[in-house]
Design an enzyme around this catalytic site. Sequence first.
Site, short mmCIF file in Angstrom:
data_model
loop_
_atom_site.label_atom_id
_atom_site.label_comp_id
_atom_site.label_asym_id
_atom_site.label_seq_id
_atom_site.Cartn_x
_atom_site.Cartn_y
_atom_site.Cartn_z
N ASP A 14 1.11 -1.30 -0.58
CA ASP A 14 -0.25 -0.21 0.13
C ASP A 14 1.23 1.40 -0.46
O ASP A 14 1.33 1.28 0.84
CB ASP A 14 -0.88 -0.14 1.00
CG ASP A 14 -2.11 0.98 1.91
OD1 ASP A 14 -2.57 1.21 -0.13
OD2 ASP A 14 -2.89 1.20 2.57
N ASP A 108 -2.84 2.47 -5.80
CA ASP A 108 -1.74 2.62 -5.16
C ASP A 108 -1.98 1.48 -3.93
O ASP A 108 -1.14 1.23 -3.19
CB ASP A 108 -1.87 3.80 -4.02
CG ASP A 108 -3.48 3.59 -3.36
OD1 ASP A 108 -4.40 3.07 -3.28
OD2 ASP A 108 -3.65 5.09 -2.76
N GLU A 109 -2.54 0.50 -4.40
CA GLU A 109 -2.54 -0.38 -3.49
C GLU A 109 -2.48 -1.99 -4.82
O GLU A 109 -3.13 -2.21 -5.49
CB GLU A 109 -3.27 -1.29 -2.35
CG GLU A 109 -5.42 -0.69 -2.91
CD GLU A 109 -5.55 -0.64 -1.47
OE1 GLU A 109 -5.12 -1.32 -0.92
OE2 GLU A 109 -6.50 -0.18 -1.82
#
Length: 360
Positions: A14, A108-109
């Site tokens: 993350d 983003d993860e």
Amino acid sequence: MSETPIHRKIIHIDMDAFYASVEQMDDPALRGKPIAVGGSENRGVVSAASYEARKFGVRSAISGVLAKKYCPEIIFVRPRFDRYKEISSKIHKIFHEYTDMVEPLSLDEAYLDVTQNKKGNPSASLLAQEIRLRILNEVGITASAGISINKFVAKIASDYNKPNGQKTVNPDEVIPFLEELPIRKFYGVGKVTTEKMYQLGIFTGLDLKSKSLEFLEKHFGKSGKFYFYVVRGIHNSEVKPSRNTKSVASEHTFDVNLTSEIFMLEQLEKIAVSLEKRLKRHNVSGKTVTLKIKYSDFTQQTRSKTLPYFISDKSLILETVEELLYQERMKDSVRLLGISLSNLNTEQKKSVVVQLKFAF
């Protein structure tokens, strides 16, 4: 003679305050300062906040007005999604140097299954540390990680030592970890469900574990079965590298509310152009066109139409959107318009996961 249990090795990566971190990386003048990506002091919603801003209570999804109230020194930055996608692509290239079993959740993860990995490294914790270091050195921003035997626990663990940290929950630690965990930190348990669990005397994982399957299904429906098993460390969802996009969308929040359908149609034409570009980039088309309308009082409405054929051309999209726009009168002025295309022509691909026995 009992067999050794087979444990998968899952890493959840993350990125730390991703949008804000990219802006601070690209503009040194923003480093160390409280910034909000998206929104403004007059209107709009914050998409992301730097850690400097989070100290004041600024979070994503709050209004720009509230962000300014919480932190008078806040700096609002216009989002640059093309730049975020560019950075995300670089990060995912690093992931794929370790495993092809990568399931992106957003820009983003992502989950990585490193049970078998390209480096031949049996330690998922060391792999996560190496990946995070490479992201910092090669991209320039920090990431946090959670490592465990399944996606559920890895997801929760990645939030423990943020920013720029990681937490490993080994196989023999999973049950004690979940039993001690406050129920509000269980992934998938939102504010409403948390309050409901509190009313039922469920405050920790141990409290949840004490409830029968029948009790949980009675109070939480289908989710009850999910809660029953995950608190016991059972979550068999595989990392799905061929995760299909279910819809493609484009939307815009306006600086000044729109009151005329004519002005709305002008803006929808621009949104349709943007949507067409995204569809071509992903090489997909769809049958269901949805018009999203958010009014000045923040209430939201969607209107949809399913066509008998696949489309991706902006003119055909706009033709359907215009029909949806005039389907009924607007009940108030409009602050946001969006168009999405779903019921896509993508095919579901199933991946076969072969797991071997390794020490965690």
